[in-house]
Design a protein around this motif. Structure first.
Motif, PDB file in Angstrom:
ATOM      1  N   VAL A  63     -16.355 -15.989   6.264  1.00 43.03           N
ATOM      2  CA  VAL A  63     -15.907 -16.578   4.907  1.00 43.03           C
ATOM      3  C   VAL A  63     -14.627 -17.840   5.138  1.00 43.03           C
ATOM      4  CG1 VAL A  63     -15.108 -16.029   2.364  1.00 43.03           C
ATOM      5  CG2 VAL A  63     -16.814 -14.673   3.567  1.00 43.03           C
ATOM      6  N   LYS A  64     -13.710 -17.282   6.012  1.00 42.87           N
ATOM      7  CA  LYS A  64     -12.500 -17.834   6.183  1.00 42.87           C
ATOM      8  C   LYS A  64     -13.104 -19.109   6.832  1.00 42.87           C
ATOM      9  CE  LYS A  64      -9.872 -16.821   9.487  1.00 42.87           C
ATOM     10  NZ  LYS A  64      -8.385 -16.211  10.308  1.00 42.87           N
ATOM     11  N   SER A  65     -14.076 -19.422   7.780  1.00 36.41           N
ATOM     12  CA  SER A  65     -14.533 -20.733   8.336  1.00 36.41           C
ATOM     13  C   SER A  65     -14.993 -21.564   7.198  1.00 36.41           C
ATOM     14  CB  SER A  65     -15.443 -20.395   9.394  1.00 36.41           C
ATOM     15  OG  SER A  65     -14.633 -19.711  10.571  1.00 36.41           O
ATOM     16  N   LEU A  66     -15.997 -20.896   6.361  1.00 37.98           N
ATOM     17  CA  LEU A  66     -16.563 -21.766   5.309  1.00 37.98           C
ATOM     18  C   LEU A  66     -15.376 -22.130   4.430  1.00 37.98           C
ATOM     19  CD1 LEU A  66     -18.893 -22.830   3.610  1.00 37.98           C
ATOM     20  CD2 LEU A  66     -18.733 -20.366   2.612  1.00 37.98           C
ATOM     21  N   ASN A  67     -14.339 -21.616   3.892  1.00 36.19           N
ATOM     22  CA  ASN A  67     -13.218 -22.020   3.258  1.00 36.19           C
ATOM     23  C   ASN A  67     -12.479 -23.276   3.950  1.00 36.19           C
ATOM     24  OD1 ASN A  67     -13.810 -20.205   1.205  1.00 36.19           O
ATOM     25  ND2 ASN A  67     -11.679 -19.106   1.515  1.00 36.19           N
ATOM     26  N   ALA A  68     -12.198 -22.900   5.086  1.00 33.19           N
ATOM     27  CA  ALA A  68     -11.504 -24.071   6.007  1.00 33.19           C
ATOM     28  C   ALA A  68     -12.545 -25.253   5.941  1.00 33.19           C
ATOM     29  CB  ALA A  68     -11.236 -23.794   7.200  1.00 33.19           C
ATOM     30  N   HIS A  74     -13.919 -31.765   1.345  1.00 34.56           N
ATOM     31  CA  HIS A  74     -13.896 -31.950  -0.070  1.00 34.56           C
ATOM     32  C   HIS A  74     -12.450 -32.258  -0.632  1.00 34.56           C
ATOM     33  CE1 HIS A  74     -18.220 -31.277  -0.540  1.00 34.56           C
ATOM     34  NE2 HIS A  74     -18.185 -30.164   0.003  1.00 34.56           N
ATOM     35  N   TYR A  75     -11.441 -31.658  -0.049  1.00 33.53           N
ATOM     36  CA  TYR A  75     -10.138 -31.718  -0.545  1.00 33.53           C
ATOM     37  C   TYR A  75      -9.187 -32.208   0.331  1.00 33.53           C
ATOM     38  CZ  TYR A  75     -12.716 -28.759  -3.994  1.00 33.53           C
ATOM     39  OH  TYR A  75     -13.854 -28.476  -4.583  1.00 33.53           O
ATOM     40  N   ASN A  76      -9.589 -32.771   1.704  1.00 32.53           N
ATOM     41  CA  ASN A  76      -8.683 -33.249   2.787  1.00 32.53           C
ATOM     42  C   ASN A  76      -7.399 -32.396   3.052  1.00 32.53           C
ATOM     43  OD1 ASN A  76     -10.414 -36.009   2.556  1.00 32.53           O
ATOM     44  ND2 ASN A  76      -9.169 -36.362   0.847  1.00 32.53           N
ATOM     45  N   ILE A  77      -7.630 -31.232   3.261  1.00 34.80           N
ATOM     46  CA  ILE A  77      -6.906 -30.099   3.456  1.00 34.80           C
ATOM     47  C   ILE A  77      -7.109 -29.723   4.978  1.00 34.80           C
ATOM     48  CG2 ILE A  77      -5.881 -27.897   3.011  1.00 34.80           C
ATOM     49  CD1 ILE A  77      -6.220 -28.377   0.304  1.00 34.80           C
ATOM     50  N   ILE A  78      -6.258 -29.850   5.902  1.00 33.86           N
ATOM     51  CA  ILE A  78      -6.645 -29.497   7.466  1.00 33.86           C
ATOM     52  C   ILE A  78      -5.945 -28.306   7.699  1.00 33.86           C
ATOM     53  CG2 ILE A  78      -7.388 -32.132   7.881  1.00 33.86           C
ATOM     54  CD1 ILE A  78      -4.564 -32.103   9.430  1.00 33.86           C
ATOM     55  N   ASP A  79      -6.150 -27.663   8.713  1.00 33.31           N
ATOM     56  CA  ASP A  79      -5.853 -26.530   9.225  1.00 33.31           C
ATOM     57  C   ASP A  79      -5.481 -25.352   8.477  1.00 33.31           C
ATOM     58  OD1 ASP A  79      -5.760 -27.896  11.944  1.00 33.31           O
ATOM     59  OD2 ASP A  79      -3.956 -28.954  11.403  1.00 33.31           O
ATOM     60  N   TRP A  80      -6.282 -25.170   7.301  1.00 25.65           N
ATOM     61  CA  TRP A  80      -5.882 -24.103   6.449  1.00 25.65           C
ATOM     62  C   TRP A  80      -6.502 -22.907   6.960  1.00 25.65           C
ATOM     63  CZ3 TRP A  80      -9.135 -20.281   4.714  1.00 25.65           C
ATOM     64  CH2 TRP A  80      -8.541 -19.307   3.364  1.00 25.65           C
ATOM     65  N   ASP A  81      -5.417 -21.828   7.139  1.00 22.66           N
ATOM     66  CA  ASP A  81      -5.780 -20.532   7.754  1.00 22.66           C
ATOM     67  C   ASP A  81      -4.959 -19.511   7.070  1.00 22.66           C
ATOM     68  OD1 ASP A  81      -6.501 -18.778   9.752  1.00 22.66           O
ATOM     69  OD2 ASP A  81      -5.392 -19.310  11.240  1.00 22.66           O
ATOM     70  N   ILE A  82      -5.558 -18.169   7.219  1.00 23.61           N
ATOM     71  CA  ILE A  82      -4.620 -16.995   6.705  1.00 23.61           C
ATOM     72  C   ILE A  82      -4.670 -16.094   7.650  1.00 23.61           C
ATOM     73  CG2 ILE A  82      -5.406 -17.393   4.326  1.00 23.61           C
ATOM     74  CD1 ILE A  82      -7.631 -15.580   4.517  1.00 23.61           C
ATOM     75  N   ASN A 158       3.017 -18.401   5.930  1.00 21.64           N
ATOM     76  CA  ASN A 158       1.872 -18.866   6.041  1.00 21.64           C
ATOM     77  C   ASN A 158       1.404 -20.266   5.386  1.00 21.64           C
ATOM     78  OD1 ASN A 158      -0.730 -18.516   7.666  1.00 21.64           O
ATOM     79  ND2 ASN A 158      -1.542 -18.827   5.697  1.00 21.64           N
ATOM     80  N   VAL A 159       1.765 -20.379   3.950  1.00 18.87           N
ATOM     81  CA  VAL A 159       1.587 -21.183   3.200  1.00 18.87           C
ATOM     82  C   VAL A 159       2.615 -22.420   3.706  1.00 18.87           C
ATOM     83  CG1 VAL A 159       1.523 -22.302   0.802  1.00 18.87           C
ATOM     84  CG2 VAL A 159       0.813 -19.780   1.202  1.00 18.87           C
ATOM     85  N   ALA A 160       3.801 -22.324   4.147  1.00 20.16           N
ATOM     86  CA  ALA A 160       4.452 -23.336   4.387  1.00 20.16           C
ATOM     87  C   ALA A 160       3.983 -23.937   5.713  1.00 20.16           C
ATOM     88  CB  ALA A 160       5.933 -22.587   4.783  1.00 20.16           C
ATOM     89  N   SER A 161       3.484 -23.271   6.314  1.00 17.46           N
ATOM     90  CA  SER A 161       2.658 -23.943   7.778  1.00 17.46           C
ATOM     91  C   SER A 161       1.593 -24.867   7.117  1.00 17.46           C
ATOM     92  CB  SER A 161       2.305 -22.927   8.725  1.00 17.46           C
ATOM     93  OG  SER A 161       1.038 -22.111   8.262  1.00 17.46           O
ATOM     94  N   ILE A 162       0.861 -24.584   6.370  1.00 17.40           N
ATOM     95  CA  ILE A 162      -0.229 -25.209   6.011  1.00 17.40           C
ATOM     96  C   ILE A 162       0.171 -26.596   5.339  1.00 17.40           C
ATOM     97  CG2 ILE A 162      -2.159 -25.528   3.910  1.00 17.40           C
ATOM     98  CD1 ILE A 162      -2.447 -22.379   4.224  1.00 17.40           C
ATOM     99  N   ILE A 163       1.504 -26.279   4.472  1.00 15.23           N
ATOM    100  CA  ILE A 163       1.956 -27.514   3.756  1.00 15.23           C
ATOM    101  C   ILE A 163       2.489 -28.473   4.956  1.00 15.23           C
ATOM    102  CG2 ILE A 163       3.973 -28.382   2.412  1.00 15.23           C
ATOM    103  CD1 ILE A 163       3.644 -25.865   0.673  1.00 15.23           C
ATOM    104  N   THR A 164       3.215 -27.967   5.975  1.00 17.45           N
ATOM    105  CA  THR A 164       3.692 -28.698   7.194  1.00 17.45           C
ATOM    106  C   THR A 164       2.572 -29.634   7.816  1.00 17.45           C
ATOM    107  OG1 THR A 164       5.503 -27.223   7.654  1.00 17.45           O
ATOM    108  CG2 THR A 164       4.891 -28.725   9.308  1.00 17.45           C
ATOM    109  N   ASN A 165       1.326 -28.984   7.843  1.00 22.21           N
ATOM    110  CA  ASN A 165       0.113 -29.470   8.589  1.00 22.21           C
ATOM    111  C   ASN A 165      -0.487 -30.649   7.501  1.00 22.21           C
ATOM    112  OD1 ASN A 165       0.567 -27.934  10.726  1.00 22.21           O
ATOM    113  ND2 ASN A 165      -0.976 -26.287  10.104  1.00 22.21           N
TER     114      ASN A 165
END
Length: 317
Positions: A63-68, A74-82, A158-165
């Motif tokens: 599920v996490k891989s599908l989300n990433a 579709h939303y140009n968000i890279i390196d999303w992880d939890i 964790n969210v801050a790291s997503i924003i940084t990326n």
């Protein structure tokens, strides 16, 4: 199996009936394209009993891989992880919430994020968690300015790291720590500040034990649909840290607290909104909202297959 071969197989059927007409996922998932965009998804994609490509939705890593993959394609968000144990949200349903909020605010089709940014819509996400999903989607789909709050500093890190990326998010999505678990808006909404809308996906269990039982029901339902027996002992399906999944008194008590505190900040937010998963909690919540002087209360149904979730929205302005 290669993407080339898979492209000749039947695609996922439109099993997301009822999603918002603006939702990109209303016709299901294009797995070959998702694999191409995000190769780590490939090992989890299999042909199911109906001859369609799918993943094992009881597997948190799948599920996490599908989300990433969805967020990247579709939303140009890279390196999303939890982190392990954090809540892994179903993207189609979270996208629906944002589209319904856009309609509530009178915002048109998301033609381009840049065009919508001119409206300067501001969104506050209460309990953004480690995934930060609502602000991420709101920024990328509509170009809104978002603030995410949480009591868990590890989640915010964790969210801050997503924003940084994702540098384009830096001027769009900011984070704030709630230092007092007895408050929701207090300590987050600052003096003289105004938001167009607040969103919230509240913890809906009253305890860890209740969360575990809910997880087992999900696993049983998924297994039943495959004609199998659910695995035991139960595990927290899709993860979920304490503050994300359970709250003393459950969803009803959290809603009561959220609604009461919203009155204190009634002039600093145009619309307060919250997901409500249990239908029995809607009526008492509406009664309290009206008692506290809201001038408009709305119940918005969101459907995904046979599942119905409700957005409760109210305003004092």
């Amino acid at each position: 199996m290669t993407t080339l071969h898979r492209s000749k197989q039947k695609q996922t059927k439109p099993d997301h009936k009822g999603l918002h007409t603006r939702n990109l996922h209303k016709l299901g998932y294009d797995f070959p394209s998702l694999e191409e965009s995000y190769p780590p998804l490939a090992p989890y994609v299999k042909t199911n009993a109906h001859g369609n490509l799918s993943i094992e939705f009881a597997d948190p890593l799948a599920v996490k891989s599908l989300n990433a993959a969805l967020l990247k394609r579709h939303y140009n968000i890279i390196d999303w992880d939890i982190p392990q144990g954090a809540l892994c949200p179903p993207i189609p349903g979270r996208v629906d919430y944002i589209h319904y909020i856009a309609e509530l605010l009178g915002v048109g089709e998301p033609t381009t994020a840049l065009a919508n940014a001119q409206t300067k819509i501001t969104l506050l996400d209460i309990g953004t968690g480690a995934n930060g999903i609502y602000p991420l989607l709101a920024c990328q789909i509509y170009g809104w300015y978002c603030v995410g709050s949480d009591i868990n500093t590890a989640s915010l890190e964790n969210v801050a790291s997503i924003i940084t990326n994702n540098p384009k998010l830096k001027g769009c999505f900011t984070l704030r720590t709630q230092h007092d678990r007895n408050h929701i808006f207090d300590g987050i909404i600052q003096a003289g500040e105004f938001f167009d809308v607040s969103v919230c996906n509240p913890p809906f269990h009253a305890s860890l034990d209740e969360a575990l039982k809910g997880s087992q029901r999900k696993l049983s339902n998924l297994a039943r649909n495959r004609g199998e027996q659910a695995a035991t002992p139960p595990t927290l399906n899709f993860g979920g840290l304490e503050a994300e999944l359970w709250y003393k008194g459950g969803e009803r008590m959290f809603l009561k607290k959220l609604i009461k505190e919203s009155q204190v900040f009634s002039t600093q937010c145009r619309w307060f909104t919250c997901l409500v998963s249990k239908i029995d909690n809607v009526k008492p919540a509406k009664k309290l909202i009206r008692k506290l002087g809201a001038i408009d209360v709305r119940e918005i149904e969101m459907k995904q297959g046979n599942k119905i979730t409700r957005i409760l929205a109210w305003t004092f302005i």
